[in-house]
Structures are given as C-alpha cells and as structure tokens.
Design an enzyme around this catalytic site. Structure first.
Site, PDB file in Angstrom:
ATOM      1  N   GLY A   1       3.604   1.655  14.095  1.00 38.20           N
ATOM      2  CA  GLY A   1       3.883   1.306  12.715  1.00 38.20           C
ATOM      3  C   GLY A   1       4.933   0.219  12.640  1.00 38.20           C
ATOM      4  O   GLY A   1       4.643  -0.944  12.388  1.00 38.20           O
TER       5      GLY A   1
ATOM      6  N   THR B   1      -4.465   1.031   2.599  1.00 33.54           N
ATOM      7  CA  THR B   1      -4.803   1.067   1.176  1.00 33.54           C
ATOM      8  C   THR B   1      -6.084   0.278   0.922  1.00 33.54           C
ATOM      9  O   THR B   1      -6.272  -0.806   1.474  1.00 33.54           O
ATOM     10  CB  THR B   1      -3.647   0.496   0.345  1.00 33.54           C
ATOM     11  OG1 THR B   1      -2.489   1.305   0.528  1.00 33.54           O
ATOM     12  CG2 THR B   1      -3.994   0.462  -1.135  1.00 33.54           C
TER      13      THR B   1
ATOM     14  N   GLU C   1       5.421  -0.955   4.591  1.00 32.66           N
ATOM     15  CA  GLU C   1       5.810  -2.364   4.659  1.00 32.66           C
ATOM     16  C   GLU C   1       7.279  -2.535   5.025  1.00 32.66           C
ATOM     17  O   GLU C   1       7.990  -3.388   4.493  1.00 32.66           O
ATOM     18  CB  GLU C   1       5.467  -3.068   3.345  1.00 32.66           C
ATOM     19  CG  GLU C   1       3.967  -3.049   3.074  1.00 32.66           C
ATOM     20  CD  GLU C   1       3.576  -3.783   1.817  1.00 32.66           C
ATOM     21  OE1 GLU C   1       4.288  -4.724   1.436  1.00 32.66           O
ATOM     22  OE2 GLU C   1       2.558  -3.412   1.209  1.00 32.66           O
TER      23      GLU C   1
END
Length: 389
Positions: free
Chosen positions: A142, A169, A368
């Site tokens: 990640g 998403t 993010e």
C-alpha cells in the site's frame, strides 16, 4: 456588516461569480440527488444507480473538471475543490467516485497517454458514459508502491499482465482501468479495457466505511493487451505519484465538506435540543465545542483555498498537498467526533449524517497516503533527511 455564522472569516469574498456558480450547481445536485437517500445506501452497503449518477455528474461537468480539452470542463483548481467540498458534504463515497474518475484515471490518461488513448477514452469518461478506476494499491503493498508485484511482460508485440490490486474504487463498474505494473524497464501504466479476457473485479463487501461506494479487487490473469496499451509518456513511480498528488488535493477540500456537514448538524441540534429547561447551545461547554469546531473548519477551508490558488498558479508542491491532507482530514475527524458528543445518543443514528461521515473519514485518513506517510513527506522536506528507508 453582520457576522455570518456560515462564513465567519468572509472566505466567500475571495470567490468570483463563476466559483460561486460552480459551488451552487454542485451543492444543489448533491442535496437533491444524494443527501435524501445516502443514509439508506450506507445502511445497505451499496451505491445503486451509480452509472446514472456518473452520467449526471458528467452533465454537470464534474468529471475531470480541472482538465482541458476532450470534453472536459477546464475548470480552475479552486472550482474543482469547491465541487469536492460539496460532494463530500453529501458523502465521501460520492466524492471518491468523482476523484477516482477525474483525478486518477482521467488525469493519468490526459497527462501520460497517447493522443489515441485520449481521444478514445476521455470524452466518454467526461460525460460519465465510461467509468474508470485506478489500480495501484496491492494486497501486500500500500504505502510502498515500489514493491508492487503486478508484472507486465512483452510477448511479441503484446503485453501480458498478471497480478492483483486491492481497495479499488469504481473497480467492478469500470469500463477502463489504469493499471500500474512492473516491467523490465521499470514501472509502467497500462490502459486496460475491463472486458479484456483475464480481467476480473470482484466487489469487496463487509466494509464499515465508505459503504455507499463501490470498492473492488482487481485480478489480472494473463491479461493480453496490444503494445499501444501502455501509457507512453511516463516510466517509474513519478506517474502514479503525480496522479495521487492531484487526487489528494481534492481530499483537502472534500474533508472539509464532511466536517461542515457535521458542524452544521451539531449547531442546529444545539439550538433546538433542550436539557435542564433550555437549549444545550446556551451552555458554556457546548459553545466551547462549537467555537473550536468552527475555528478548525474554516481554517481548513482557508488552507484548501490557498493551495487551490497555488495550483492554479502552477506553484503547488507535493509537500504542500501532504500538508493539506494531513491537517484537514485529521481536523475533520475531530470535528465529526465532537459533533457526535453534542448530539449524544442521536449522534449514532443514521437519521443524522454525523456517524456516517465519521466512519467514512476513517478511510479518507489512510487512503492516498496514510498519516504517517504525509508526516514523513513533511519531515523530509523540513530536515532534508529521508526517513522512509
């Protein structure tokens, strides 16, 4: 001039007529098409009619709105930020839909794609006819995307992709995925039509955050693409990281939308909820909470506005985006939690937006770029020393 509790610092005076028009249009759409229904969507853990919503957002010019050409609105960074704030005031999942579409998938193609890729995808994505997703994060990688295991190898004139991406998403409703993969020549981006054999996007269930949002895994099993599927204008992490910086900028604004929704709910509640014979807004402890919430909310909006002006001037640095995301998401969560205390037991009810925003922001806090990553970005900028490794 009287004191405006909705704009105590007079920030609206910094906005032009077009800025206010953009905000008004997006606010009106969100309050009509999302706010009355999103509690039910959240409780059900789904976002029904996502394709219709995407087309409506496209008709507003909200998809890829800060990009120019190819049917995109060419709006300013501040106008894009105002739209993100209004969308997230409705729900973080709706702002995520727009951010991933415009600031990640469309931005990657617009900045690094070939003219053929731009002409083929961007006009349809701008209208919402084609939904896009962005495949960077993996199950085991990640915060360290350089360690990604998704790999693309050449096979004659073609590319063959294998790997997995996680927490994507729009994944299971996307027509196109921008997928980042290791190659012999470094990390490259690929434009992957989702009907390509070997591509699958199972939806992730059992989420307690961003429930009114489509979140998926991407599975690439010998996905064969033509040679021109690669994004030609970038190699290495500069590509995906620049896309993330653009999307993080939208979060700086969006988080303040969630915070504003909670603050306004708490303020209205405090004026009408009575205890000990009078509204709780008349007690000192409640007023102290409301004052602190208002200070952090409008400081955050002012910070977002400043960063937007810097982006419009071509002077916004990634470290400054990290500054904004770190501060605004962290303060938004605190505002939501304080609002919950003012509402008491009602604060956990979906009849009010507070707990929904609070749980959504737990995802916004880490996607993010986690808190720790943004702290280290700023730490390196301040000291000149790299603490990442």
């Amino acid at each position: 001039m009287g004191f405006d509790s909705a704009d105590p610092l007079g920030i609206d005076e910094l906005l032009g007529v077009e800025d206010l028009d953009v905000r008004g249009v997006v606010r009106g759409w969100a309050r009509e098409r999302v706010v009355p229904y999103v509690g039910e969507w959240y409780e059900a853990g789904e976002l029904p009619g996502i394709r219709e919503l995407a087309r409506e957002l496209g008709s507003l010019g909200a998809l890829g709105m800060s990009l120019s050409g190819y049917g995109c609105a060419g709006a300013s960074a501040v106008q894009y930020g105002l739209a993100c704030l209004e969308l997230e005031a409705a729900d973080s999942g709706i702002r995520s839909l727009v951010s991933v579409q415009g600031s990640l998938a469309m931005y990657a193609i617009h900045r690094f794609g070939s003219e053929e890729q731009k002409q083929h995808w961007l006009p349809r994505m701008a209208t919402g006819e084609a939904i896009g997703c962005f495949g960077l994060t993996e199950p085991d990688h990640g915060s360290d995307p350089a360690g990604m295991r998704t790999y693309a190898r050449r096979d004659g004139a073609d590319w063959v992709l294998n790997g997995r991406k996680m927490w994507i998403t729009n994944g299971s409703v996307a027509a196109v995925a921008v997928v980042w993969a290791q190659t012999e020549g470094g990390i490259r981006g690929f434009v992957v039509p989702t009907e390509t054999p070997g591509f699958a996007a199972p939806e992730i269930k059992h989420k307690w955050s961003l429930r009114a949002s489509v979140t998926s895994e991407l599975v690439l099993d010998d996905v064969r693409l033509p040679g021109d599927a690669v994004l030609p204008e970038v190699t290495g992490l500069r590509g995906p990281l620049s896309c993330l910086s653009h999307a993080r900028y939208g979060i700086v604004w969006g988080a303040m939308g969630a915070a504003r929704s909670c603050f306004e709910t708490a303020l209205d509640y405090a004026k009408t909820r009575e205890q000990f014979g009078r509204p709780i807004g008349g007690f000192q402890l409640t007023q102290a909470k409301l004052a602190d919430m208002a200070v952090e909310l409008h400081k955050g909006i002012l910070l977002a506005h400043h960063l937007g002006r810097r982006m419009d001037a071509g002077r916004l640095r990634p470290e400054q985006v990290s500054f904004g995301k770190l501060n605004n998401v962290r303060e938004a969560i605190e505002i939501c939690r304080t609002a919950r205390t003012i509402l008491g037991a009602n604060g956990i009810s979906l009849e009010y937006p507070v707990m929904r925003h609070a749980t959504n922001l737990e995802s916004v806090l880490t996607y993010e770029g986690t808190v720790e990553m943004h702290q280290l970005v700023l730490g390196k900028a301040l000291t000149g020393l790299d603490a990442f490794r």
